[in-house]
Enzyme design. Structure first.
Site, PDB file in Angstrom:
ATOM      1  N   TYR A 106      -1.338  -0.461  10.769  1.00 50.37           N
ATOM      2  CA  TYR A 106      -1.484  -0.792   9.344  1.00 50.37           C
ATOM      3  C   TYR A 106      -0.273  -0.287   8.548  1.00 50.37           C
ATOM      4  O   TYR A 106       0.318  -1.023   7.759  1.00 50.37           O
ATOM      5  CB  TYR A 106      -2.776  -0.173   8.802  1.00 50.37           C
ATOM      6  CG  TYR A 106      -3.033  -0.521   7.343  1.00 50.37           C
ATOM      7  CD1 TYR A 106      -3.507  -1.783   6.993  1.00 50.37           C
ATOM      8  CD2 TYR A 106      -2.788   0.398   6.326  1.00 50.37           C
ATOM      9  CE1 TYR A 106      -3.731  -2.118   5.669  1.00 50.37           C
ATOM     10  CE2 TYR A 106      -3.008   0.074   5.007  1.00 50.37           C
ATOM     11  CZ  TYR A 106      -3.492  -1.182   4.676  1.00 50.37           C
ATOM     12  OH  TYR A 106      -3.702  -1.509   3.354  1.00 50.37           O
ATOM     13  N   SER A 150       0.852  -1.195   0.000  1.00 46.42           N
ATOM     14  CA  SER A 150       0.000   0.000   0.000  1.00 46.42           C
ATOM     15  C   SER A 150       0.884   1.241   0.000  1.00 46.42           C
ATOM     16  O   SER A 150       2.021   1.200   0.494  1.00 46.42           O
ATOM     17  CB  SER A 150      -0.854  -0.002   1.273  1.00 46.42           C
ATOM     18  OG  SER A 150      -1.459   1.257   1.476  1.00 46.42           O
TER      19      SER A 150
HETATM   20  N1  LIG Z   1      -8.982  -1.010  -0.341  1.00 46.83           N
HETATM   21  C1  LIG Z   1      -7.987  -0.150  -0.261  1.00 46.83           C
HETATM   22  O1  LIG Z   1      -8.183   1.084  -0.252  1.00 46.83           O
HETATM   23  C2  LIG Z   1      -6.557  -0.640  -0.232  1.00 46.83           C
HETATM   24  C3  LIG Z   1      -5.527   0.325  -0.348  1.00 46.83           C
HETATM   25  C4  LIG Z   1      -4.205  -0.102  -0.324  1.00 46.83           C
HETATM   26  C5  LIG Z   1      -3.913  -1.439  -0.195  1.00 46.83           C
HETATM   27  N2  LIG Z   1      -4.920  -2.356  -0.075  1.00 46.83           N
HETATM   28  C6  LIG Z   1      -4.534  -3.756   0.088  1.00 46.83           C
HETATM   29  O2  LIG Z   1      -5.163  -4.538  -0.909  1.00 46.83           O
HETATM   30  C7  LIG Z   1      -5.360  -5.871  -0.421  1.00 46.83           C
HETATM   31  C8  LIG Z   1      -6.813  -6.273  -0.651  1.00 46.83           C
HETATM   32  O3  LIG Z   1      -7.615  -5.430   0.155  1.00 46.83           O
HETATM   33  P1  LIG Z   1      -9.165  -5.151  -0.139  1.00 46.83           P
HETATM   34  O4  LIG Z   1      -9.364  -3.685  -0.112  1.00 46.83           O
HETATM   35  O5  LIG Z   1      -9.659  -5.927  -1.313  1.00 46.83           O
HETATM   36  O6  LIG Z   1      -9.760  -5.720   1.222  1.00 46.83           O
HETATM   37  P2  LIG Z   1     -11.008  -6.679   1.496  1.00 46.83           P
HETATM   38  O7  LIG Z   1     -12.128  -6.345   0.615  1.00 46.83           O
HETATM   39  O8  LIG Z   1     -11.219  -6.628   2.969  1.00 46.83           O
HETATM   40  O9  LIG Z   1     -10.433  -8.110   1.072  1.00 46.83           O
HETATM   41  C9  LIG Z   1      -9.388  -8.692   1.800  1.00 46.83           C
HETATM   42  C10 LIG Z   1      -9.176 -10.101   1.275  1.00 46.83           C
HETATM   43  O10 LIG Z   1      -8.121 -10.698   2.039  1.00 46.83           O
HETATM   44  C11 LIG Z   1      -8.567 -11.959   2.526  1.00 46.83           C
HETATM   45  N3  LIG Z   1      -7.955 -12.198   3.831  1.00 46.83           N
HETATM   46  C12 LIG Z   1      -7.945 -11.391   4.911  1.00 46.83           C
HETATM   47  N4  LIG Z   1      -7.305 -11.979   5.932  1.00 46.83           N
HETATM   48  C13 LIG Z   1      -6.884 -13.186   5.470  1.00 46.83           C
HETATM   49  C14 LIG Z   1      -6.173 -14.272   6.061  1.00 46.83           C
HETATM   50  N5  LIG Z   1      -5.767 -14.233   7.341  1.00 46.83           N
HETATM   51  N6  LIG Z   1      -5.914 -15.344   5.285  1.00 46.83           N
HETATM   52  C15 LIG Z   1      -6.326 -15.408   4.004  1.00 46.83           C
HETATM   53  N7  LIG Z   1      -7.007 -14.427   3.407  1.00 46.83           N
HETATM   54  C16 LIG Z   1      -7.287 -13.325   4.132  1.00 46.83           C
HETATM   55  C17 LIG Z   1     -10.089 -11.799   2.665  1.00 46.83           C
HETATM   56  O11 LIG Z   1     -10.762 -13.054   2.609  1.00 46.83           O
HETATM   57  P3  LIG Z   1     -11.276 -13.812   3.936  1.00 46.83           P
HETATM   58  O12 LIG Z   1     -11.817 -12.772   4.848  1.00 46.83           O
HETATM   59  O13 LIG Z   1     -12.286 -14.789   3.430  1.00 46.83           O
HETATM   60  O14 LIG Z   1     -10.080 -14.501   4.491  1.00 46.83           O
HETATM   61  C18 LIG Z   1     -10.403 -10.982   1.411  1.00 46.83           C
HETATM   62  O15 LIG Z   1     -10.493 -11.800   0.284  1.00 46.83           O
HETATM   63  C19 LIG Z   1      -4.942  -5.843   1.057  1.00 46.83           C
HETATM   64  O16 LIG Z   1      -3.625  -6.337   1.194  1.00 46.83           O
HETATM   65  C20 LIG Z   1      -4.997  -4.360   1.406  1.00 46.83           C
HETATM   66  O17 LIG Z   1      -4.157  -4.010   2.487  1.00 46.83           O
HETATM   67  C21 LIG Z   1      -6.236  -1.994  -0.089  1.00 46.83           C
END
Ligand SMILES: NC(=O)c1ccc[n+]([C@@H]2O[C@H](COP(=O)([O-])OP(=O)(O)OC[C@H]3O[C@@H](n4cnc5c(N)ncnc54)[C@H](OP(=O)(O)O)[C@@H]3O)[C@@H](O)[C@H]2O)c1
Length: 223
Positions: free
Chosen positions: A121, A108
């Protein structure tokens, strides 16, 4: 596809399945090394070889450091940092021996500085970014590509709970398309959108004294 919730994985499999692809899902908590190793063994057994791994699992939360926070930090590091390390531990030696492989880690732009209210985070993401950068330097000579993806705000379940402003927030489908294009384009690192990338760059070059003054005004720029 790996995640903890198998029901959501099953419905995603149904949505993505065509007559020409083969999709498997495994319920796996990436913070648990034994589950990662078991998932690797299943995938290797089923497909014979692994060419690319996308380490996207992550959790995001706002958290204050002025209250007890050790458990939250351990849990967040367990997923956002050790989730990547667990697969690096398994896949880097395998890719090295094979002489090829792609390891794509999702970090991120929150890795750029420590933001008020997001210390846990931000530190998990800066640890992940540094780990990926070192791996890139070390594994390139063996034909292994390590790429870091750094999104700004994307409209997903993670950001839905946020109450603070999220500048330049992007639709998840658009973000997925950009990530897909960047992976195919063989970049080493990809940060988007450009407006947040530019803002992050400016923050990265600020002297600590100036940043410290600005940071108390409240400054999250990414999840
Ligand atoms: N959204 C943003 O603004 C943003 C910005 C910068 C970076 N990111 C990064 O992008 C990535 C995806 O985030 P997102 O926004 O799509 O979040 P999200 O909608 O909350 O999705 C997170 C995903 O990670 C999986 N996950 C979480 N904990 C896990 C674990 N212990 N083992 C296996 N799977 C796990 C969840 O599935 P389960 O819950 O079923 O395990 C889900 O599929 C993350 O690394 C996040 O930090 C997001």
């Amino acid at each position: 596809m790996l995640a903890r919730n198998s029901e959501r994985l099953a419905s995603l499999k149904e949505e993505l399945s065509t007559s020409t692809n083969k999709i498997h899902f495994i319920s796996c908590d990436v913070s648990d090394y034994d589950q990662c190793k078991a998932a690797y063994d299943i995938v290797k057994g089923e497909f014979g070889s692994i060419d690319i791994a996308i380490l996207n699992a992550g959790i995001g939360l706002n958290s204050s450091l002025s209250i007890p926070h050790r458990e939250v930090a351990i849990n967040t590091m367990g997923i956002n940092y050790f989730g990547i390390v667990n697969f690096g531990h398994i896949l880097f030696p395998y890719f090295r021996e094979k002489g090829s492989g792609e390891f794509i880690g999702v970090s991120s732009m929150a890795d750029v500085r420590g933001f008020e209210g997001s210390g846990i985070y931000c530190s998990s993401k800066s640890a992940a970014s540094t780990y990926l950068e070192s791996a890139r330097a070390e594994l390139r000579r063996y034909g292994v590509r390590v790429m870091t993806i750094k999104p700004g705000f994307v409209d997903t379940n993670m950001t839905k709970k946020n109450k603070h402003p999220m500048p330049f927030i992007m639709d998840a489908t658009k973000a997925a398309r950009l990530i897909y294009k960047a992976i195919n384009g063989k970049k080493n690192s990809y940060s988007f959108p450009w407006q947040t990338r530019f803002g992050s760059y400016l923050l990265s070059i600020l002297p600590d004294t100036v940043y410290d003054k600005l940071a108390t005004l409240r400054g999250d720029i990414g999840q």
